[in-house]
Write a protein that holds these residues in place. Structure first.
Motif, PDB file in Angstrom:
ATOM      1  N   ILE A 118       0.834  -1.204   0.000  1.00  0.00           N
ATOM      2  CA  ILE A 118       0.000   0.000   0.000  1.00  0.00           C
ATOM      3  C   ILE A 118       0.870   1.256   0.000  1.00  0.00           C
ATOM      4  O   ILE A 118       0.631   2.195  -0.767  1.00  0.00           O
ATOM      5  CB  ILE A 118      -0.949  -0.005   1.213  1.00  0.00           C
ATOM      6  N   CYS A 119       1.891   1.272   0.845  1.00  0.00           N
ATOM      7  CA  CYS A 119       2.734   2.465   0.976  1.00  0.00           C
ATOM      8  C   CYS A 119       3.553   2.728  -0.280  1.00  0.00           C
ATOM      9  O   CYS A 119       3.680   3.880  -0.712  1.00  0.00           O
ATOM     10  CB  CYS A 119       3.638   2.346   2.201  1.00  0.00           C
ATOM     11  N   THR A 120       4.112   1.687  -0.890  1.00  0.00           N
ATOM     12  CA  THR A 120       4.903   1.909  -2.104  1.00  0.00           C
ATOM     13  C   THR A 120       4.010   2.324  -3.265  1.00  0.00           C
ATOM     14  O   THR A 120       4.418   3.137  -4.101  1.00  0.00           O
ATOM     15  CB  THR A 120       5.744   0.673  -2.477  1.00  0.00           C
ATOM     16  N   ASN A 121       2.794   1.814  -3.305  1.00  0.00           N
ATOM     17  CA  ASN A 121       1.849   2.258  -4.328  1.00  0.00           C
ATOM     18  C   ASN A 121       1.547   3.749  -4.155  1.00  0.00           C
ATOM     19  O   ASN A 121       1.552   4.514  -5.125  1.00  0.00           O
ATOM     20  CB  ASN A 121       0.567   1.430  -4.267  1.00  0.00           C
ATOM     21  N   ALA A 122       1.306   4.165  -2.914  1.00  0.00           N
ATOM     22  CA  ALA A 122       1.012   5.574  -2.641  1.00  0.00           C
ATOM     23  C   ALA A 122       2.229   6.451  -2.944  1.00  0.00           C
ATOM     24  O   ALA A 122       2.110   7.490  -3.601  1.00  0.00           O
ATOM     25  CB  ALA A 122       0.561   5.753  -1.201  1.00  0.00           C
ATOM     26  N   TRP A 123       3.414   6.045  -2.472  1.00  0.00           N
ATOM     27  CA  TRP A 123       4.621   6.825  -2.767  1.00  0.00           C
ATOM     28  C   TRP A 123       4.816   6.940  -4.276  1.00  0.00           C
ATOM     29  O   TRP A 123       5.157   8.007  -4.794  1.00  0.00           O
ATOM     30  CB  TRP A 123       5.857   6.209  -2.126  1.00  0.00           C
ATOM     31  N   GLY A 124       4.629   5.830  -4.989  1.00  0.00           N
ATOM     32  CA  GLY A 124       4.780   5.864  -6.441  1.00  0.00           C
ATOM     33  C   GLY A 124       3.841   6.864  -7.085  1.00  0.00           C
ATOM     34  O   GLY A 124       4.230   7.633  -7.965  1.00  0.00           O
ATOM     35  N   MET A 125       2.597   6.867  -6.647  1.00  0.00           N
ATOM     36  CA  MET A 125       1.611   7.800  -7.187  1.00  0.00           C
ATOM     37  C   MET A 125       2.017   9.247  -6.914  1.00  0.00           C
ATOM     38  O   MET A 125       1.992  10.094  -7.814  1.00  0.00           O
ATOM     39  CB  MET A 125       0.246   7.512  -6.561  1.00  0.00           C
ATOM     40  N   PHE A 126       2.416   9.525  -5.679  1.00  0.00           N
ATOM     41  CA  PHE A 126       2.753  10.903  -5.345  1.00  0.00           C
ATOM     42  C   PHE A 126       4.081  11.352  -5.956  1.00  0.00           C
ATOM     43  O   PHE A 126       4.179  12.456  -6.476  1.00  0.00           O
ATOM     44  CB  PHE A 126       2.747  11.109  -3.821  1.00  0.00           C
ATOM     45  N   VAL A 127       5.110  10.517  -5.905  1.00  0.00           N
ATOM     46  CA  VAL A 127       6.418  10.918  -6.432  1.00  0.00           C
ATOM     47  C   VAL A 127       6.418  10.922  -7.959  1.00  0.00           C
ATOM     48  O   VAL A 127       6.799  11.906  -8.590  1.00  0.00           O
ATOM     49  CB  VAL A 127       7.544  10.011  -5.880  1.00  0.00           C
TER      50      VAL A 127
END
Length: 174
Positions: A118-127
């Motif tokens: 979940i966190c890497t998906n979110a970081w990927g989306m934001f970054v």
């Protein structure tokens, strides 16, 4: 040991433009309170009912690097609610021919963590999406909330207090 999460973007902008955009956290990630622009500064990022994290700015090298220590966190969606505590979010900026590379690393966020997917998906989306757009166009796509999710000043004060209380568990005061 499992590697920490890293993603890289290349932007059509100067290293200083990338540095400035990274430090405008609310312009690409979402609502924050506190200071993001000085070493030792502290800020809180919140997604109501899901996640909050307190950060201390540990490095600011104009046009080169930004780093934040997670001083306290609460992730509602995993068993270890403080899984991010003591981890570091880092942006390394490298200007060269063909554009400026921004290497994002969340040191301590590994595949062994419950929140990794979940966190890497979110970081990927934001970054890869919002931060890249913010650097190149001046307009990011930060998380926005309102209505029933709207946080009051008292809500943010309480979150700051919770993060301050967690500091002793991740290396003491600033």
């Amino acid at each position: 040991m499992t590697a920490s999460f890293t993603t890289t973007i290349t932007v059509n902008a100067s290293a200083q433009d990338a540095f400035d955009a990274i430090n405008d956290v609310s312009g690409w990630w979402g609502r924050t309170t506190g200071s993001t622009t000085a070493v030792g500064g502290e800020f809180v990022y919140v997604v109501p009912g899901l996640h909050y994290s307190g950060f201390r700015v540990t490095e600011l090298v104009p046009g080169r690097r930004v780093a934040w220590l997670v001083t306290g966190s609460h992730l509602d969606f995993v068993a270890d609610k403080q899984e991010w505590n003591g981890t570091t979010v880092r942006f390394d900026i490298l200007e060269g021919e063909g554009g400026t590379r921004v290497v994002f690393t969340h040191d301590g966020l590994t595949a062994d963590d419950d929140c990794y997917d979940i966190c890497t998906n979110a970081w990927g989306m934001f970054v890869n999406g919002s931060l890249k757009a913010r650097i190149e166009t001046g307009e990011g796509a930060p998380y926005v909330f309102g209505g029933d999710e709207e946080l009051t000043a008292e809500d943010h004060d309480e979150l700051h207090s919770q993060v301050a209380a967690a500091k002793g568990r991740v290396g003491g005061a600033a």
